[in-house]
Design a protein around this motif. Structure first.
Motif, mmCIF file in Angstrom:
data_model
loop_
_atom_site.group_PDB
_atom_site.id
_atom_site.type_symbol
_atom_site.label_atom_id
_atom_site.label_comp_id
_atom_site.label_asym_id
_atom_site.label_seq_id
_atom_site.Cartn_x
_atom_site.Cartn_y
_atom_site.Cartn_z
ATOM 1 N N THR A 1 -10.723 -8.590 3.395
ATOM 2 C CA THR A 1 -9.979 -7.530 4.066
ATOM 3 C C THR A 1 -8.485 -7.820 3.933
ATOM 4 O OG1 THR A 1 -11.795 -7.288 5.639
ATOM 5 C CG2 THR A 1 -9.689 -6.272 6.225
ATOM 6 N N PRO A 2 -7.820 -7.188 2.953
ATOM 7 C CA PRO A 2 -6.387 -7.418 2.787
ATOM 8 C C PRO A 2 -5.570 -6.648 3.822
ATOM 9 C CG PRO A 2 -7.148 -5.819 1.184
ATOM 10 C CD PRO A 2 -8.363 -6.278 1.951
ATOM 11 N N THR A 3 -4.383 -7.134 4.117
ATOM 12 C CA THR A 3 -3.450 -6.416 4.984
ATOM 13 C C THR A 3 -2.120 -6.265 4.247
ATOM 14 O OG1 THR A 3 -2.736 -8.473 6.027
ATOM 15 C CG2 THR A 3 -4.473 -7.232 7.132
ATOM 16 N N ALA A 4 -1.399 -5.188 4.571
ATOM 17 C CA ALA A 4 -0.120 -4.920 3.927
ATOM 18 C C ALA A 4 0.910 -5.954 4.342
ATOM 19 C CB ALA A 4 0.356 -3.521 4.290
ATOM 20 N N LYS A 5 1.716 -6.395 3.393
ATOM 21 C CA LYS A 5 2.808 -7.342 3.643
ATOM 22 C C LYS A 5 4.058 -6.763 2.993
ATOM 23 C CE LYS A 5 4.577 -11.646 1.941
ATOM 24 N NZ LYS A 5 5.088 -11.420 0.626
ATOM 25 N N LEU A 6 5.076 -6.530 3.776
ATOM 26 C CA LEU A 6 6.319 -5.981 3.255
ATOM 27 C C LEU A 6 7.461 -6.940 3.532
ATOM 28 C CD1 LEU A 6 6.017 -2.296 4.496
ATOM 29 C CD2 LEU A 6 5.253 -3.256 2.338
ATOM 30 N N THR A 7 8.325 -7.120 2.551
ATOM 31 C CA THR A 7 9.544 -7.886 2.715
ATOM 32 C C THR A 7 10.693 -6.906 2.537
ATOM 33 O OG1 THR A 7 8.484 -9.818 1.751
ATOM 34 C CG2 THR A 7 10.882 -9.843 1.875
#
Length: 166
Positions: free
Chosen positions: A48-54
Motif C-alpha cells: 500500500t503506497p502513500t503519496a510523498k511530496l517534497t
C-alpha cells in the motif's frame, strides 16, 4: 539425472539457501565479475503506497485517498507497479512527486528505474531513484529533471519500475 516432483513443492529448508546455478558457464565479457549463482528468494505480493511530496515552492498538503501496489521479488531485484489517488490542497507550488511504502528497502549502492504518469497533467515522468536504505521512490519530470508545477486538486499517479535490495 533430473528431479521430478509429481505433487507438492520443492521447499528450501534453510534461509539464504536456494537453487545453485554455478555449474553453468558464467559471462566471459571483459570486466564482469560473478558475485553469486544461487537463486535464494522469490516472492509475489501487494503493498500500500502513500503519496510523498517534497515542496520547492508553495504551501500545500497532500492526503492519500486510495492506493494499491503489486510486486515480484526475484533474488535481490524487486519489480513493482502501483497507483495512488491523492488530493492536494493549498496554494500553487512546485513539488517533486514520490511514493513511500515499497515492500523492501533499497540498496545503498544501486538505483533502480521506471516510469510514472500523472493523470492531471497527462505527462510521463521518470522514477529517479529508490532511497538508499529506504522504502520510497522519487520522481522527476522526464526531460529537465525539474519539479512539476501544481495548482492542487485530485491526482492519480500510476507507476512501475524496479530496484535492488541489500
Amino acid at each position: 539425472g533430473d528431479v521430478e516432483v509429481q505433487t507438492g513443492n520443492v521447499v528450501i529448508g534453510t534461509a539464504g539457501k536456494g537453487i545453485d546455478f554455478s555449474a553453468q558457464t558464467s559471462s566471459s565479457a571483459t570486466g564482469t565479475t560473478t558475485n553469486s549463482e544461487v537463486l535464494d528468494h522469490y516472492e509475489e505480493g501487494t503493498f500500500t503506497p502513500t503519496a510523498k511530496l517534497t515542496y520547492n515552492t508553495g504551501n500545500s498538503s497532500v492526503s492519500t485517498n486510495s492506493s494499491s501496489g503489486q510486486y515480484v521479488k526475484i533474488g535481490r531485484c524487486v519489480h513493482f507497479q502501483g497507483t495512488i489517488n491523492y488530493t492536494m490542497t493549498g496554494s500553487t507550488g512546485a513539488y517533486n512527486m514520490g511514493a513511500e511504502g515499497l515492500p523492501f528497502t533499497g540498496n545503498t549502492e544501486i538505483i533502480g528505474g521506471g516510469t510514472a504518469r500523472d493523470s492531471s497533467v497527462g505527462e510521463l515522468f521518470v522514477l529517479e531513484s529508490v532511497g538508499s536504505n529506504d522504502d520510497e521512490i522519487n520522481v522527476f519530470r522526464k526531460y529537465n529533471n525539474t519539479s512539476v508545477p501544481r495548482t492542487g486538486g485530485a491526482v492519480t499517479i500510476s507507476f512501475a519500475g524496479w530496484y535492488y535490495t541489500a
